[in-house]
Write an enzyme that holds these catalytic residues in place. Structure first.
Site, PDB file in Angstrom:
ATOM      1  N   THR A 156       0.706  -1.031   0.078  1.00  0.00           N
ATOM      2  CA  THR A 156      -0.188   0.037  -0.012  1.00  0.00           C
ATOM      3  C   THR A 156       0.743   1.274  -0.149  1.00  0.00           C
ATOM      4  O   THR A 156       0.357   2.193  -0.288  1.00  0.00           O
ATOM      5  CB  THR A 156      -1.105  -0.116   1.293  1.00  0.00           C
ATOM      6  N   HIS A 187       8.472   0.044   5.938  1.00  0.00           N
ATOM      7  CA  HIS A 187       8.647   0.649   6.931  1.00  0.00           C
ATOM      8  C   HIS A 187       9.077  -0.294   8.165  1.00  0.00           C
ATOM      9  O   HIS A 187       9.170  -1.469   7.454  1.00  0.00           O
ATOM     10  CB  HIS A 187       7.735   1.542   7.658  1.00  0.00           C
ATOM     11  N   HIS A 215       7.738  -3.554   8.793  1.00  0.00           N
ATOM     12  CA  HIS A 215       7.918  -4.742   7.901  1.00  0.00           C
ATOM     13  C   HIS A 215       9.220  -5.713   8.128  1.00  0.00           C
ATOM     14  O   HIS A 215       9.583  -6.881   7.396  1.00  0.00           O
ATOM     15  CB  HIS A 215       8.162  -4.372   6.382  1.00  0.00           C
ATOM     16  N   LYS A 224      -7.301  -4.993  12.206  1.00  0.00           N
ATOM     17  CA  LYS A 224      -7.794  -3.680  11.807  1.00  0.00           C
ATOM     18  C   LYS A 224      -9.097  -3.657  12.307  1.00  0.00           C
ATOM     19  O   LYS A 224     -10.027  -4.618  12.445  1.00  0.00           O
ATOM     20  CB  LYS A 224      -7.859  -3.582  10.240  1.00  0.00           C
ATOM     21  N   ARG A 248      -9.542  -0.846   4.532  1.00  0.00           N
ATOM     22  CA  ARG A 248      -8.641   0.112   4.175  1.00  0.00           C
ATOM     23  C   ARG A 248      -9.201   0.554   2.700  1.00  0.00           C
ATOM     24  O   ARG A 248      -9.694   0.030   2.035  1.00  0.00           O
ATOM     25  CB  ARG A 248      -7.046  -0.338   4.095  1.00  0.00           C
ATOM     26  N   GLN A 252      -5.711 -15.241   0.698  1.00  0.00           N
ATOM     27  CA  GLN A 252      -4.448 -15.815   1.175  1.00  0.00           C
ATOM     28  C   GLN A 252      -4.042 -17.180   1.143  1.00  0.00           C
ATOM     29  O   GLN A 252      -3.063 -17.668   0.865  1.00  0.00           O
ATOM     30  CB  GLN A 252      -4.297 -15.340   2.553  1.00  0.00           C
ATOM     31  N   ASP A 264      -0.542 -12.304  14.218  1.00  0.00           N
ATOM     32  CA  ASP A 264      -1.861 -11.643  13.731  1.00  0.00           C
ATOM     33  C   ASP A 264      -2.262 -12.626  12.631  1.00  0.00           C
ATOM     34  O   ASP A 264      -3.593 -12.663  11.880  1.00  0.00           O
ATOM     35  CB  ASP A 264      -2.214 -10.453  13.689  1.00  0.00           C
ATOM     36  N   LYS A 316       3.103   2.126  20.443  1.00  0.00           N
ATOM     37  CA  LYS A 316       3.154   1.192  19.113  1.00  0.00           C
ATOM     38  C   LYS A 316       4.537   1.378  18.606  1.00  0.00           C
ATOM     39  O   LYS A 316       5.128   2.348  18.745  1.00  0.00           O
ATOM     40  CB  LYS A 316       2.238   1.664  18.261  1.00  0.00           C
ATOM     41  N   LYS A 369       6.373   3.677  15.172  1.00  0.00           N
ATOM     42  CA  LYS A 369       5.735   4.975  15.101  1.00  0.00           C
ATOM     43  C   LYS A 369       6.317   6.084  15.992  1.00  0.00           C
ATOM     44  O   LYS A 369       6.979   5.881  17.067  1.00  0.00           O
ATOM     45  CB  LYS A 369       4.075   4.825  15.434  1.00  0.00           C
ATOM     46  N   THR A 370       6.371   7.301  15.274  1.00  0.00           N
ATOM     47  CA  THR A 370       6.823   8.391  16.201  1.00  0.00           C
ATOM     48  C   THR A 370       5.864   9.383  15.952  1.00  0.00           C
ATOM     49  O   THR A 370       4.724   9.225  15.315  1.00  0.00           O
ATOM     50  CB  THR A 370       8.197   8.961  15.370  1.00  0.00           C
TER      51      THR A 370
END
Length: 430
Positions: A38, A43, A46, A80, A84, A176, A197, A232, A235-236
């Site tokens: 996406t 990031h 991954h 989620k 999305r 999947q 997950d 989390k 994340k910043t």
């Protein structure tokens, strides 16, 4: 190298299907990890999956990175609470090419060896399926009861769920599972790996392979990475920490790892580096003797910045850190490229100054108290100079009669003013 044993000591196994370890010890085994396309960059969220593929290849097995072009058009419900946005094919292809370039830094795609990595996109086989074929060839093999038992479905359909679940997302595990079946049949791929997950989706694939072609396939998941304080990972305040240097500069990337807590650094250095068990044990022991030196964080930040970016980017990030937090010099400052320079001084108050006036030269007192408002008054500025508290471009200023001209410009654009130890200002010549 025993792949499962390697992941085990690194804390990278959450669930493993019985027989997986025996399969990997028996023969060269092909395994895959799915990557969501996406965005046009990975990031650091991954990276765990990528490191699993890296260890797999180092252990002599064959890694496949699957770009979820088809599944990216649907959206995985796991973890989620809502659906999305869906992507068009051109965007997906662009993202796939960018991700492949990043994966090249971790995996060997070109050796020609039996265990050379491959990149596939599930859109390439899913786009040929008609709906009728899909429900006939795939849907009939798994019951709704089986699909409803998955956590990713139960959470969205339970009493606490604020929104329901579309049929599109409900069918995601079948899509999947079809990927796993396709790779099992076309590439003899017997193992799928992912985050914890993903366990429900992965085991749907192993069940589909068992029921449809009487095959045996395996599943292995790693824990979802968390931070010790419960916030989390990855994340910043400004969002994701990306691998693309245009989205997250190497300096900011380095700082992210450098700023991890002791507890997190001890876990992350096992997961995100290739350091051996002995090297990690030695680093942890030395860190406990002198935690204030942050040796563990420094080594973690070095290893991962070099792996994702380069040794040069790492060295520039260290120099940049010295400028803001240590004993940086004017020479260090001039070595920084513009992106790193701006990353270091992001959020610092900025003032514009005329380039034409700088050509002629401006008295330092006039520049900092009249042309810009770095100082509220000439008197305060003169007192700061007298007290040895003013630096320009990391050089101490001792003369209130100093003329500042274009020779002071860094990159023909910036002048860095420092008041005291911690107050920075950026003058931008326009």
């Amino acid at each position: 190298m025993n792949f499962v044993e390697e992941l085990r000591w690194r804390g990278m196994i959450h669930d493993i299907m019985p027989g997986t370890e025996e399969q990997l010890q028996k023969e060269l085994t092909t395994a895959y990890v799915g990557i969501d396309p996406t965005a046009d960059s990975l990031h650091i969220g991954h990276l765990v999956g990528v490191m699993m593929l890296k260890h797999l290849q180092l252990a002599g097995h064959k890694p496949i990175a699957l770009i979820g072009g088809a599944t990216g058009m649907i959206g995985d419900p796991s973890g989620k609470s809502q659906e999305r946005n869906l992507l068009d094919e051109d965007t997906l292809r662009h993202n796939q090419n960018c991700i492949k370039a990043q994966l090249n830094k971790f995996l060997d795609f070109d050796s020609g060896e039996a265990n050379a990595a491959e990149l596939v996109n599930n859109y390439d086989w899913m786009k040929e399926f008609s709906f009728l074929e899909f429900i006939r060839d795939i849907g009939k093999h798994l019951t709704v009861n089986y699909m409803m038992s998955k956590d990713s479905v139960k959470k969205r359909l339970g009493e606490d769920a604020k929104v329901g679940m579309s049929f599109t997302e409900f069918s995601y595990q079948l899509v999947q599972g079809t990927d796993f079946l396709h790779l099992y049949q076309s590439k003899n791929c017997k193992l799928q790996m992912g985050g914890s997950d993903q366990w429900g989706n992965i085991t749907t694939g192993t069940e589909l392979i068992r029921r449809k072609v009487s095959g045996e396939a395996f599943a292995l998941t790693c824990p979802l990475i968390t931070k010790a304080d419960g916030t989390k990972f990855g994340k910043t305040e400004s969002g994701n920490v990306w691998l693309d240097s245009k989205l997250t500069s190497p300096y900011k990337f380095y700082q992210f790892w450098l700023n991890t807590s002791d507890e997190d650094a001890e876990r992350y250095i096992k997961i995100f580096t290739l350091l051996t068990r002995e090297e990690v044990a030695d680093l942890v022991a030395r860190h406990k003797e002198a935690p204030h030196e942050r040796g563990l964080q420094k080594k973690l930040a070095e290893e991962i910045t070099v792996m994702v970016h380069s040794r040069e980017d790492y060295e520039m990030a260290v120099e940049a850190s010295q400028i803001l937090f240590g004993r940086g010099t004017a020479e260090n400052l001039k070595k920084l490229d513009e992106q790193t320079f701006l990353s270091v001084f992001e959020g610092v108050p900025q003032f514009s100054v005329s380039k034409a006036e700088l050509e002629a030269g401006i008295n330092v007192v006039e520049l900092l108290s009249e042309k810009t408002q770095v100082f509220p008054s000439k008197g305060e500025l003169r007192r700061t100079i007298k007290g040895n508290g003013l630096s320009i471009n990391k050089d101490k200023i001792t003369d209130p009669e100093l003329m500042v001209n274009k020779d002071f410009l860094i990159g023909d654009k910036y002048i860095l003013v420092q008041k005291g130890k911690k107050n920075y200002f950026l003058l931008l010549a326009e």
